[in-house]
Motif scaffolding. Structure first.
Motif, mmCIF file in Angstrom:
data_model
loop_
_atom_site.group_PDB
_atom_site.id
_atom_site.type_symbol
_atom_site.label_atom_id
_atom_site.label_comp_id
_atom_site.label_asym_id
_atom_site.label_seq_id
_atom_site.Cartn_x
_atom_site.Cartn_y
_atom_site.Cartn_z
ATOM 1 N N GLU A 256 0.966 -1.138 0.086
ATOM 2 C CA GLU A 256 -0.151 -0.058 0.123
ATOM 3 C C GLU A 256 0.799 1.268 -0.178
ATOM 4 O O GLU A 256 1.741 1.474 1.022
ATOM 5 C CB GLU A 256 -0.921 -0.152 1.202
ATOM 6 N N ALA A 257 0.821 2.109 -1.257
ATOM 7 C CA ALA A 257 1.573 3.379 -1.210
ATOM 8 C C ALA A 257 0.730 4.304 -1.772
ATOM 9 O O ALA A 257 -0.393 4.098 -2.409
ATOM 10 C CB ALA A 257 2.894 2.753 -2.085
ATOM 11 N N PRO A 258 1.089 5.560 -1.876
ATOM 12 C CA PRO A 258 0.488 6.697 -2.492
ATOM 13 C C PRO A 258 0.683 6.479 -4.026
ATOM 14 O O PRO A 258 1.608 5.899 -4.567
ATOM 15 C CB PRO A 258 1.229 8.039 -2.027
ATOM 16 N N LEU A 259 -0.326 6.893 -4.828
ATOM 17 C CA LEU A 259 -0.366 6.970 -6.111
ATOM 18 C C LEU A 259 0.830 7.678 -6.699
ATOM 19 O O LEU A 259 1.052 8.869 -6.069
ATOM 20 C CB LEU A 259 -1.684 7.282 -6.925
ATOM 21 N N GLY A 260 1.535 7.179 -7.648
ATOM 22 C CA GLY A 260 2.596 7.967 -8.139
ATOM 23 C C GLY A 260 4.063 7.260 -7.823
ATOM 24 O O GLY A 260 5.249 7.654 -8.571
ATOM 25 N N ILE A 261 3.909 6.196 -6.994
ATOM 26 C CA ILE A 261 5.165 5.472 -6.630
ATOM 27 C C ILE A 261 5.684 4.954 -8.200
ATOM 28 O O ILE A 261 4.728 4.537 -8.856
ATOM 29 C CB ILE A 261 4.919 4.497 -5.581
ATOM 30 N N THR A 262 6.655 4.545 -8.357
ATOM 31 C CA THR A 262 7.506 3.954 -9.487
ATOM 32 C C THR A 262 7.545 2.333 -9.563
ATOM 33 O O THR A 262 7.564 1.836 -8.139
ATOM 34 C CB THR A 262 8.833 4.343 -9.808
ATOM 35 N N LEU A 263 7.578 1.706 -10.389
ATOM 36 C CA LEU A 263 7.826 0.194 -10.460
ATOM 37 C C LEU A 263 9.136 -0.059 -9.830
ATOM 38 O O LEU A 263 9.373 -1.216 -8.934
ATOM 39 C CB LEU A 263 7.674 -0.539 -11.677
ATOM 40 N N ARG A 264 10.133 0.810 -10.184
ATOM 41 C CA ARG A 264 11.533 0.534 -9.588
ATOM 42 C C ARG A 264 11.308 0.571 -7.968
ATOM 43 O O ARG A 264 12.059 -0.245 -7.291
ATOM 44 C CB ARG A 264 12.517 1.561 -10.054
ATOM 45 N N GLN A 265 10.641 1.501 -7.400
ATOM 46 C CA GLN A 265 10.594 1.641 -5.941
ATOM 47 C C GLN A 265 9.782 0.642 -5.253
ATOM 48 O O GLN A 265 10.359 -0.254 -4.372
ATOM 49 C CB GLN A 265 9.917 3.013 -5.443
ATOM 50 N N LEU A 266 8.855 0.121 -5.852
ATOM 51 C CA LEU A 266 7.982 -1.299 -5.615
ATOM 52 C C LEU A 266 8.860 -2.368 -5.663
ATOM 53 O O LEU A 266 8.779 -3.215 -5.057
ATOM 54 C CB LEU A 266 6.911 -1.215 -6.539
ATOM 55 N N LEU A 267 9.745 -2.577 -6.606
ATOM 56 C CA LEU A 267 10.414 -3.751 -6.728
ATOM 57 C C LEU A 267 11.435 -3.798 -5.740
ATOM 58 O O LEU A 267 11.896 -4.734 -5.202
ATOM 59 C CB LEU A 267 11.215 -3.777 -8.018
ATOM 60 N N ASP A 268 12.104 -2.445 -5.367
ATOM 61 C CA ASP A 268 12.868 -2.539 -4.238
ATOM 62 C C ASP A 268 12.184 -2.794 -2.888
ATOM 63 O O ASP A 268 12.964 -3.611 -2.101
ATOM 64 C CB ASP A 268 13.475 -0.877 -4.042
ATOM 65 N N ALA A 294 11.082 -2.758 -19.385
ATOM 66 C CA ALA A 294 12.160 -2.097 -18.490
ATOM 67 C C ALA A 294 12.160 -0.492 -18.653
ATOM 68 O O ALA A 294 12.699 0.211 -17.777
ATOM 69 C CB ALA A 294 13.327 -2.722 -18.606
ATOM 70 N N GLU A 295 11.894 -0.015 -19.829
ATOM 71 C CA GLU A 295 11.971 1.437 -20.256
ATOM 72 C C GLU A 295 11.005 2.212 -19.240
ATOM 73 O O GLU A 295 11.323 3.535 -19.118
ATOM 74 C CB GLU A 295 11.990 1.611 -21.432
ATOM 75 N N HIS A 296 9.866 1.609 -18.694
ATOM 76 C CA HIS A 296 9.248 2.175 -18.046
ATOM 77 C C HIS A 296 9.256 2.017 -16.649
ATOM 78 O O HIS A 296 8.249 2.253 -15.613
ATOM 79 C CB HIS A 296 7.602 1.805 -18.308
ATOM 80 N N LEU A 297 10.453 1.752 -15.878
ATOM 81 C CA LEU A 297 10.531 1.569 -14.701
ATOM 82 C C LEU A 297 10.490 2.659 -13.749
ATOM 83 O O LEU A 297 10.024 2.473 -12.630
ATOM 84 C CB LEU A 297 12.302 0.749 -14.350
ATOM 85 N N ASP A 298 10.744 3.915 -14.274
ATOM 86 C CA ASP A 298 10.674 4.988 -13.653
ATOM 87 C C ASP A 298 9.364 5.947 -13.619
ATOM 88 O O ASP A 298 9.413 7.003 -13.266
ATOM 89 C CB ASP A 298 11.736 5.802 -13.582
ATOM 90 N N MET A 299 8.510 5.320 -14.284
ATOM 91 C CA MET A 299 7.273 5.889 -14.670
ATOM 92 C C MET A 299 6.266 6.017 -13.244
ATOM 93 O O MET A 299 6.340 4.936 -12.926
ATOM 94 C CB MET A 299 6.813 5.070 -15.837
ATOM 95 N N PRO A 300 5.708 7.104 -13.120
ATOM 96 C CA PRO A 300 4.949 7.266 -11.825
ATOM 97 C C PRO A 300 3.837 6.468 -12.337
ATOM 98 O O PRO A 300 3.163 6.251 -13.180
ATOM 99 C CB PRO A 300 4.645 8.819 -11.804
ATOM 100 N N LEU A 301 3.373 5.347 -11.109
ATOM 101 C CA LEU A 301 2.258 4.680 -11.277
ATOM 102 C C LEU A 301 0.997 5.383 -10.898
ATOM 103 O O LEU A 301 0.521 5.181 -9.674
ATOM 104 C CB LEU A 301 2.578 3.212 -10.797
ATOM 105 N N ASP A 302 0.398 6.302 -11.620
ATOM 106 C CA ASP A 302 -0.640 6.979 -11.310
ATOM 107 C C ASP A 302 -1.576 7.008 -12.852
ATOM 108 O O ASP A 302 -0.966 6.466 -13.814
ATOM 109 C CB ASP A 302 -0.525 8.451 -10.955
ATOM 110 N N TYR A 303 -2.784 7.199 -12.785
ATOM 111 C CA TYR A 303 -3.623 7.197 -13.810
ATOM 112 C C TYR A 303 -3.111 8.037 -15.216
ATOM 113 O O TYR A 303 -3.168 7.468 -16.274
ATOM 114 C CB TYR A 303 -5.091 7.730 -13.537
ATOM 115 N N GLU A 304 -2.520 9.065 -14.830
ATOM 116 C CA GLU A 304 -2.198 10.009 -16.276
ATOM 117 C C GLU A 304 -0.864 9.431 -16.891
ATOM 118 O O GLU A 304 -0.691 9.506 -17.802
ATOM 119 C CB GLU A 304 -2.089 11.383 -15.593
ATOM 120 N N ALA A 305 0.126 9.240 -15.755
ATOM 121 C CA ALA A 305 1.536 8.695 -16.475
ATOM 122 C C ALA A 305 1.448 7.373 -17.322
ATOM 123 O O ALA A 305 1.866 7.299 -18.383
ATOM 124 C CB ALA A 305 2.443 8.764 -15.326
#
Length: 436
Positions: A256-268, A294-305
């Motif tokens: 559970e995290a705020p919207l906008g976290i990245t996949l790289r952060q979640l993988l960590d 993998a090119e999208h690893l640092d994309m914010p995980l929110d609806y817009e991005a």
């Protein structure tokens, strides 16, 4: 890394017997209900609007706005229906929530029903998860005995009855109008809209249909305030959500995290990829959302991005696949699922998903030519936007996106006469397996 987590919905999951009423109330449970009943219904709707809460079931439609569509001058009864038919491949957030803390959902149901002036509410649960059904039924019984449900709740004069309804296990019933048909005792098939459920939903009466996580988020908004909720997340994607992390990772689970976290952060947070694994592709919102790489690893995980990247956040089912996965085989398995789960009501989906499986099977077995890829894309184009509901569109998403990013892998199947990831068909792949 753990400071990126926001335990709200999951905060009490580690409490002793967290699913019981006593445990929930020790954590402050049903405090928000008292606050809500002391306010007007319109005030609650405005708070949910101001919070920026968007539907957590996939579409991301503003929850408070959906509630405001209910015509209060309609003399028919109003209904709240909770969509707990969690069945999108890779999605695992609502079922753990209902198992660990069913009273979080029940408190949200009561507050939401009060806000839209409904006296009857339903939680439609996927039939296979009988353990969840039983846990919800027991929690509802506890809520009735404690006076949180039934007549004159907390002395407010407000009445609410809540029914737990077990479906028969059809993926299509996750579509809200098919769910309503099933709830009414008919075969689950999408309805033609308009009229929309807000005007003519359950029993042809005004109805709000929300996802489990959407409704479960309401008590925290009422308890802590709309400003607190909207301070989390991004500018247009507010609040916290549960991400389901699965696949080739060391610690799969719910984060559970705020919207906008990245996949790289979640993988960590999940301990990273498994030993020897390298990210190849992943789904941001279940198998019906276009694949990313993998090119999208640092994309914010929110609806817009995620939308700007050509995919959808959906149910935030993050399925992680490494270099050992055959993308063609994975897409074929998903497509077989959608073919099987098509309700058959409309021709594009009923016939189209069958033909998609035939074309993918040929390609996966190394038959045909490069022209078959164009045929496959043409089939997807004839389904997209023409099906009765979103199932047809979802079936095309992994196909078109996988060809976009992994066209060479499709062609490699033709070159090798089958899957190049199969050691029996590819000496090079077998040697690679030995050396690794």
């Amino acid at each position: 890394m753990t400071d990126m987590l926001t335990p709200v919905l999951t905060d009490n999951w580690d409490a002793e017997r967290s699913w019981t009423l006593d445990s929930y109330q020790e954590q402050g449970g049903y405090r928000a209900l008292d606050k809500a009943l002391a306010q007007s219904q319109d005030s609650i709707i405005e708070q949910v609007k101001d919070s920026g809460l968007r539907g957590r079931g996939g579409a991301g439609f503003p929850t408070g706005m959906k509630w405001s569509f209910i015509p209060q001058d309609n003399p028919k009864p109003k209904y709240l229906v909770v969509n707990a038919d969690e069945s999108e491949p890779g999605t695992c957030k609502d079922i753990p929530l209902m198992m660990a803390s069913p009273h979080t959902l029940i408190e949200g149901v009561i507050i939401s029903s009060y806000a839209i002036r409904a006296n009857h509410a339903f939680i439609y649960v996927r039939g296979e998860v009988i353990h969840v059904v039983r846990r919800l039924q027991r929690a509802v019984q506890e809520a009735y005995l404690a006076g949180h449900l039934g007549k004159d709740i907390h002395g407010s004069g407000y009445d609410l009855d809540l029914v737990i309804h077990a479906g028969a296990g059809a993926y299509i019933c996750g579509e809200e109008t098919a769910l309503l048909d099933s709830l009414e005792g008919r075969r689950g098939q999408p309805r033609l809209r308009p009229p929309f459920p807000a005007v003519a939903g359950l029993y042809a009466s005004p109805t709000v249909i929300n996802n489990v996580e959407s409704i479960a988020s309401v008590p925290s908004i009422i308890d802590r305030g709309a400003d607190w909720f909207s301070s989390l997340g991004t500018e247009k994607s507010k609040g916290f959500v549960i991400y389901s992390l699965s696949g080739h990772v060391k610690k799969p689970g719910q984060y559970e995290a705020p919207l906008g976290i990245t996949l790289r952060q979640l993988l960590d947070l999940g301990g990273g990829m498994r030993e020897g694994s390298e990210l190849k592709f992943w789904t941001p919102g279940g198998s019906s959302t276009p694949l990313l790489t993998a090119e999208h690893l640092d994309m914010p995980l929110d609806y817009e991005a995620v939308g700007a990247a050509g995919s959808m956040l959906g149910t935030r089912a993050l399925q992680i696949f490494d270099q050992t996965t055959c993308v063609v085989r994975a897409v074929l398995r998903w497509t077989e699922f959608y073919k099987h789960e098509s309700c058959g009501k409309c021709t594009p989906c009923r016939e189209g998903t069958w033909w998609l499986v035939q074309a993918l099977t040929r390609l996966e077995n190394g038959h045909g030519s490069e022209d078959d890829l164009e045929l496959l894309l043409d089939q997807c184009d004839n389904i997209l936007g023409r099906a009765f509901c979103a199932l047809g569109d979802g079936a095309t998403s992994p196909i078109t996106s996988s060809i976009q990013y992994f066209r060479e892998e499709y062609l490699a199947h033709l070159t090798h006469g089958g899957c190049p990831f199969d050691p029996a068909r590819s000496t090079a792949w077998a040697e690679q397996e030995v050396t690794s």
